[in-house]
Enzyme design. Structure first.
Site, PDB file in Angstrom:
ATOM      1  N   ARG A 172       0.821  -1.225   0.000  1.00 10.28           N
ATOM      2  CA  ARG A 172       0.000   0.000   0.000  1.00 10.28           C
ATOM      3  C   ARG A 172       0.848   1.266   0.000  1.00 10.28           C
ATOM      4  O   ARG A 172       0.469   2.283   0.567  1.00 10.28           O
ATOM      5  CB  ARG A 172      -0.962   0.034   1.186  1.00 10.28           C
ATOM      6  CG  ARG A 172      -1.760  -1.235   1.397  1.00 10.28           C
ATOM      7  CD  ARG A 172      -2.609  -1.583   0.215  1.00 10.28           C
ATOM      8  NE  ARG A 172      -3.381  -2.815   0.423  1.00 10.28           N
ATOM      9  CZ  ARG A 172      -4.109  -3.390  -0.508  1.00 10.28           C
ATOM     10  NH1 ARG A 172      -4.157  -2.889  -1.722  1.00 10.28           N
ATOM     11  NH2 ARG A 172      -4.789  -4.483  -0.258  1.00 10.28           N
ATOM     12  N   ASN A 214       2.464  -7.532   7.782  1.00 11.82           N
ATOM     13  CA  ASN A 214       2.460  -8.851   7.138  1.00 11.82           C
ATOM     14  C   ASN A 214       3.937  -9.221   7.062  1.00 11.82           C
ATOM     15  O   ASN A 214       4.600  -9.023   6.057  1.00 11.82           O
ATOM     16  CB  ASN A 214       1.845  -8.789   5.738  1.00 11.82           C
ATOM     17  CG  ASN A 214       0.345  -8.546   5.799  1.00 11.82           C
ATOM     18  OD1 ASN A 214      -0.326  -8.982   6.727  1.00 11.82           O
ATOM     19  ND2 ASN A 214      -0.187  -7.849   4.812  1.00 11.82           N
ATOM     20  N   LYS A 291       0.670  -8.433  13.889  1.00  9.10           N
ATOM     21  CA  LYS A 291      -0.601  -8.716  13.219  1.00  9.10           C
ATOM     22  C   LYS A 291      -0.752 -10.229  13.291  1.00  9.10           C
ATOM     23  O   LYS A 291       0.041 -10.962  12.703  1.00  9.10           O
ATOM     24  CB  LYS A 291      -0.537  -8.238  11.772  1.00  9.10           C
ATOM     25  CG  LYS A 291      -1.735  -8.660  10.911  1.00  9.10           C
ATOM     26  CD  LYS A 291      -1.669  -8.019   9.523  1.00  9.10           C
ATOM     27  CE  LYS A 291      -2.816  -8.464   8.641  1.00  9.10           C
ATOM     28  NZ  LYS A 291      -2.786  -7.802   7.310  1.00  9.10           N
ATOM     29  N   GLU A 295      -6.272 -11.769   8.311  1.00 10.69           N
ATOM     30  CA  GLU A 295      -5.985 -11.872   6.879  1.00 10.69           C
ATOM     31  C   GLU A 295      -4.930 -12.935   6.585  1.00 10.69           C
ATOM     32  O   GLU A 295      -3.988 -12.712   5.832  1.00 10.69           O
ATOM     33  CB  GLU A 295      -5.549 -10.508   6.325  1.00 10.69           C
ATOM     34  CG  GLU A 295      -6.625  -9.444   6.491  1.00 10.69           C
ATOM     35  CD  GLU A 295      -6.321  -8.114   5.814  1.00 10.69           C
ATOM     36  OE1 GLU A 295      -5.136  -7.763   5.717  1.00 10.69           O
ATOM     37  OE2 GLU A 295      -7.274  -7.455   5.391  1.00 10.69           O
ATOM     38  N   ASP A 369     -11.882  -0.385   7.841  1.00 14.64           N
ATOM     39  CA  ASP A 369     -10.509  -0.346   7.343  1.00 14.64           C
ATOM     40  C   ASP A 369     -10.177   0.964   6.630  1.00 14.64           C
ATOM     41  O   ASP A 369     -10.151   0.980   5.395  1.00 14.64           O
ATOM     42  CB  ASP A 369     -10.300  -1.536   6.388  1.00 14.64           C
ATOM     43  CG  ASP A 369      -8.844  -1.740   6.043  1.00 14.64           C
ATOM     44  OD1 ASP A 369      -7.998  -1.118   6.696  1.00 14.64           O
ATOM     45  OD2 ASP A 369      -8.557  -2.527   5.119  1.00 14.64           O
ATOM     46  N   GLU A 391      -4.385   3.643  15.551  1.00 13.41           N
ATOM     47  CA  GLU A 391      -3.711   3.440  14.261  1.00 13.41           C
ATOM     48  C   GLU A 391      -4.441   4.212  13.176  1.00 13.41           C
ATOM     49  O   GLU A 391      -5.596   3.928  12.860  1.00 13.41           O
ATOM     50  CB  GLU A 391      -3.666   1.941  13.896  1.00 13.41           C
ATOM     51  CG  GLU A 391      -2.980   1.677  12.556  1.00 13.41           C
ATOM     52  CD  GLU A 391      -2.782   0.192  12.245  1.00 13.41           C
ATOM     53  OE1 GLU A 391      -2.442  -0.585  13.165  1.00 13.41           O
ATOM     54  OE2 GLU A 391      -2.979  -0.201  11.072  1.00 13.41           O
ATOM     55  N   GLU A 397      -4.382   4.507   0.940  1.00 12.90           N
ATOM     56  CA  GLU A 397      -4.866   3.261   0.354  1.00 12.90           C
ATOM     57  C   GLU A 397      -6.283   3.401  -0.206  1.00 12.90           C
ATOM     58  O   GLU A 397      -6.572   2.906  -1.290  1.00 12.90           O
ATOM     59  CB  GLU A 397      -4.831   2.146   1.410  1.00 12.90           C
ATOM     60  CG  GLU A 397      -5.428   0.844   0.927  1.00 12.90           C
ATOM     61  CD  GLU A 397      -5.385  -0.270   1.972  1.00 12.90           C
ATOM     62  OE1 GLU A 397      -4.835  -0.066   3.068  1.00 12.90           O
ATOM     63  OE2 GLU A 397      -5.907  -1.356   1.677  1.00 12.90           O
ATOM     64  N   HIS A 525     -16.416   1.041   1.505  1.00 14.69           N
ATOM     65  CA  HIS A 525     -15.884  -0.197   0.930  1.00 14.69           C
ATOM     66  C   HIS A 525     -16.529  -0.552  -0.412  1.00 14.69           C
ATOM     67  O   HIS A 525     -16.958  -1.681  -0.638  1.00 14.69           O
ATOM     68  CB  HIS A 525     -16.072  -1.349   1.923  1.00 14.69           C
ATOM     69  CG  HIS A 525     -15.005  -2.414   1.805  1.00 14.69           C
ATOM     70  ND1 HIS A 525     -14.959  -3.295   0.754  1.00 14.69           N
ATOM     71  CD2 HIS A 525     -13.956  -2.723   2.588  1.00 14.69           C
ATOM     72  CE1 HIS A 525     -13.941  -4.110   0.910  1.00 14.69           C
ATOM     73  NE2 HIS A 525     -13.295  -3.777   2.017  1.00 14.69           N
TER      74      HIS A 525
HETATM   75  O1  GCW Z   1      -6.076  -2.187   4.840  1.00 11.04           O
HETATM   76  C1  GCW Z   1      -5.754  -3.521   4.766  1.00 11.04           C
HETATM   77  C2  GCW Z   1      -4.806  -3.590   3.637  1.00 11.04           C
HETATM   78  C3  GCW Z   1      -3.737  -4.623   3.789  1.00 11.04           C
HETATM   79  C4  GCW Z   1      -3.112  -4.441   5.158  1.00 11.04           C
HETATM   80  C5  GCW Z   1      -4.190  -4.659   6.197  1.00 11.04           C
HETATM   81  C6  GCW Z   1      -3.688  -4.446   7.608  1.00 11.04           C
HETATM   82  C7  GCW Z   1      -0.854  -4.753   5.849  1.00 11.04           C
HETATM   83  O2  GCW Z   1      -5.515  -3.769   2.454  1.00 11.04           O
HETATM   84  O3  GCW Z   1      -2.817  -4.427   2.764  1.00 11.04           O
HETATM   85  O4  GCW Z   1      -2.031  -5.312   5.356  1.00 11.04           O
HETATM   86  O5  GCW Z   1      -5.238  -3.758   6.017  1.00 11.04           O
HETATM   87  O6  GCW Z   1      -3.860  -3.351   8.118  1.00 11.04           O
HETATM   88  O7  GCW Z   1      -3.138  -5.362   8.189  1.00 11.04           O
END
Ligand code: GCW
Length: 703
Positions: A172, A214, A291, A295, A369, A391, A397, A525
């Protein structure tokens, strides 16, 4: 580590050179160009004679070097650094005094003493921040006679989160590749690392997480640790601590253990050993950001354990060294019948009180998000016994990447100023996060960085203001968006009053404009799949239901919006009764949040006097029109702004205009398939068909 001042100045001078040529944006808000107004410049120059350096330390050296560099540029004269005051006038006295009346160690006190200027603090870090503030005073053209500022940061950890990968890419990231040249590290230190540290220190940022949440386990190997150590060494003299994101499965991946179960003694030992190894290399290492079970990332739930089990294992490993584990609350399940909105609260609230003292939980500002507009996350206020870190996302993004001019201070402030009502009126999110509401002894605010290898750091010139605003608000969330916009503009673009006013207005309105042409009235979204760019409200199939758009907007013949009241998912119940009362009734719910909480009939009359359908169209059209207006307004500042910076913004605004039209046409034509109502006068029907628009979005999705 000994560093020679001459070398620093040489490097600073090369990178932040004072050339009169066009401005490529590299110097950010630390331009230190010669003050144009000669009378004003002479006044400053006459009043300032020396810098009195105070006790020596690497951080004090950074402070004096910066003052010298800044004054040289701004005043066009070299200001000597001396160990003691000579004469009784014009000394800038740097003073460390632990008894100074300041709320904490990082605060500073600027004042005049006779004809001298004092930058006082309890520690060298405070003096560093005070030195930047002293320069800012001059950079923004304020009279030295009025030097009087006493301030301490309201948040302890003011941090950037870099989503940077081992291969130099940034998740991102829209401003080039990673700033960290991993392949050259640790041997080669790009001078840019120091400029990055200077920029952060100038706005009070004191921590950085250098890698993506990640996280590759590779960051914890003997290959990468020295690279991170090298960065930490560069950042330290600017008061910046390094943190790392970790991969929860590292004991299995790197340690050869059959498991990463946080209750397994071998796993715990592995982390204890690894942490010790890190602190041997980086004695002031900040800690871990995690994290987990989000995801697809590994985590304690893989072993039937909970988030606190995972966090506490790491907290235990970090505790002997004073480190902190920051555990993210960004979790959600692929449940087509559920509501992603509710997951973080459901998983984390029951764990309140079970985390170790050196663990924090980091919560995104909103429940989904980083959408262009979200209500505040209901977790704020819901975990009185667990320090919650905020955060925010600085990288855009969901805000048009680097083609869109979107000033984020109003978004940050909207969340921080929201009232949770958890302890009665005035229980704002800011008071949760700064620790005053629940007496947290740890506080943090993180911003997902928008920096990259682009020469101007942030891609869009105006996005520099978002990095700046994040730092300033993490220091003091009571500052206004407008004050920050003016400060930044004066230092970065112009001080000419008319242009300054125009640019401030452009900044202040830009986020609302963006909301209007993308997701008005509480839509969220509905952007392009996975890339998160452009409109794709028709997206109905994805790897997970909650990655589609239809899951969120629920457009149908009877109306549009996600019912989160009692008749729907009842996510509203996660808020205090006062908030429920405010948002729970579609007749009183503020329009910006309407479709976040209600499924509303197309022909329902809104407080604006228009029906929902007409209001939706109105906002899409006006929002798009506002981009044309931004272009016109920007054109008026041309004579006052550096030509290269001017052209950069003008070009990106033109691209933004194209994208706004794309969003508008996509959304009104798609939603019209459900409303079956005409585009209201005076607006013209889009010239393109929905099928044509879908092709544009499809092209963006091609790999
Ligand atoms: O916003 C989403 C993003 C992911 C990101 C995730 C997160 C780092 O699309 O790319 O991963 O959130 O915040 O963990």
């Amino acid at each position: 580590m000994k560093r020679s001042l001459q070398v620093i100045l040489l490097v600073l001078g090369t990178c932040f050179g004072f050339s009169a040529s066009a401005d490529d944006g590299y110097r950010l808000w630390l331009k230190y160009d010669l003050i144009k107004n000669e009378a004003q410049r002479k006044q400053y120059a006459g009043a300032i004679k020396t810098i009195v350096s105070g006790p020596a330390s690497p951080i004090m050296q950074s402070a004096t070097a910066e003052l010298q560099l800044g004054l040289q540029g701004l005043l066009g004269k070299s200001v000597a650094i001396q160990p003691t005051a000579s004469g009784s006038a014009g000394n800038i006295i740097l003073k460390i005094d632990p008894t100074e009346k300041l709320a904490n160690d990082e605060g500073y006190h600027l004042y005049k003493k006779g004809s001298d200027f004092v930058i006082a603090a309890k520690t060298d870090k405070g003096v560093l921040y005070g030195s930047f503030a002293f320069l800012r005073h001059i950079q923004t053209g304020q009279p030295l006679g009025e030097l009087a500022e006493t301030t301490s940061p309201k948040i302890q950890l003011r941090m950037l989160n870099h989503w940077d990968n081992t291969n130099g890419s940034i998740e991102r990231g829209y401003a080039g590749a990673s700033l960290w040249k991993w392949f050259e590290l640790p041997e080669n230190l790009d001078p840019r690392y120091m400029d990055y540290a200077r920029a952060n220190a100038s706005i009070g940022i004191n921590s950085t997480v250098v890698n993506n949440v990640n996280a590759s386990a590779r960051f914890l190997t003997p290959e990468y640790l020295p690279k991170v150590q090298a960065l930490a060494n560069v950042f330290r003299p600017y008061g910046i601590k390094v943190f790392m994101s970790i991969n929860f499965a590292a004991p299995r991946i790197l340690g050869g253990l059959g498991t990463s179960d946080p209750l397994d003694p071998k796993v715990r030992q592995w982390w204890a050993d690894k942490t010790k190894e890190i602190y041997a290399a980086i004695p002031d290492f900040g800690g871990f950001l995690v994290k987990a079970n989000s995801e697809g990332q590994p985590g304690p739930q893989d072993y039937g354990r909970n988030h606190a089990d995972g966090a506490n294992m790491l907290a235990e490993a970090l505790a002997p060294f004073g480190g902190v584990v920051i555990w993210r609350a960004f979790v959600y399940k692929a449940d087509p019948n559920g509501d992603r909105f509710k997951t973080a609260y459901e998983e984390f609230k029951p764990l309140d009180g079970t985390f170790k003292p050196n663990a924090m939980v980091q919560v995104k500002n909103g429940p989904i998000d980083f959408q262009p507009r979200e209500p505040f996350s209901p977790l704020f206020g819901a975990m009185p016994k667990t320090p919650l870190a905020m955060e925010f996302q600085i990288t855009q993004e969901y805000l048009g990447f680097s083609t869109n001019f979107v000033y984020l201070a109003p978004l940050f402030k909207e969340c921080l100023d929201s009232d949770t009502y958890i302890k009665g009126k005035g229980s704002t999110v800011a008071k949760v996060v700064d620790g005053t509401l629940h007496r947290y002894d740890k506080t943090a605010m993180a911003g997902v960085a928008n920096t990259g290898s682009d020469r101007n750091w942030t891609g869009h010139t105006m996005s520099q203001a978002n990095w700046y605003a994040f730092g300033r608000l993490a220091w003091d969330h009571t500052l206004s968006s407008e004050a920050i916009a003016q400060e930044w503009t004066k230092m970065t673009l112009t001080q000419e009053p008319k242009a300054l006013a125009t640019i401030t207005d452009l900044l202040l309105n830009s986020r609302e404009n963006y909301v209007n042409f993308t997701t008005p009235l509480g839509l969220h979204h509905i952007m392009g799949e996975s890339l998160h760019f452009g409109p794709q409200p028709w997206l109905a199939k994805s790897a997970r239901p909650d990655w589609t758009a239809v899951y969120y907007h629920r457009a149908a013949a009877d109306g549009i919006g996600f019912d989160r009241t009692k008749t729907g998912s009842n996510a509203l119940a996660q808020y205090a009764p006062e908030v429920q009362a405010q948002w729970g009734d579609p007749d009183t719910c503020p329009l910006p949040y309407l479709l976040w909480f209600h499924h509303v009939a197309w022909d329902k009359k809104l407080s604006t006097g228009r029906t929902l359908w007409d209001e939706l169209c109105h906002r899409y059209y006006e929002g798009t029109q506002s981009v044309a207006q931004m272009q016109k307004d920007w054109a008026t500042v041309k004579p006052e702004v550096d030509p290269e910076l001017f052209a950069d913004v003008a070009g990106r605004l033109a691209a933004q205009r194209r994208e706004a039209l794309w969003w508008r046409d996509a959304c009104v034509l798609y939603f019209q398939e459900f409303s079956k109502m005409p585009i209201p006068a005076p607006y013209q029907k889009p010239e393109r068909t929905l099928e044509e628009i879908k092709k544009i979005t499809a092209t963006y999705q091609l790999r």
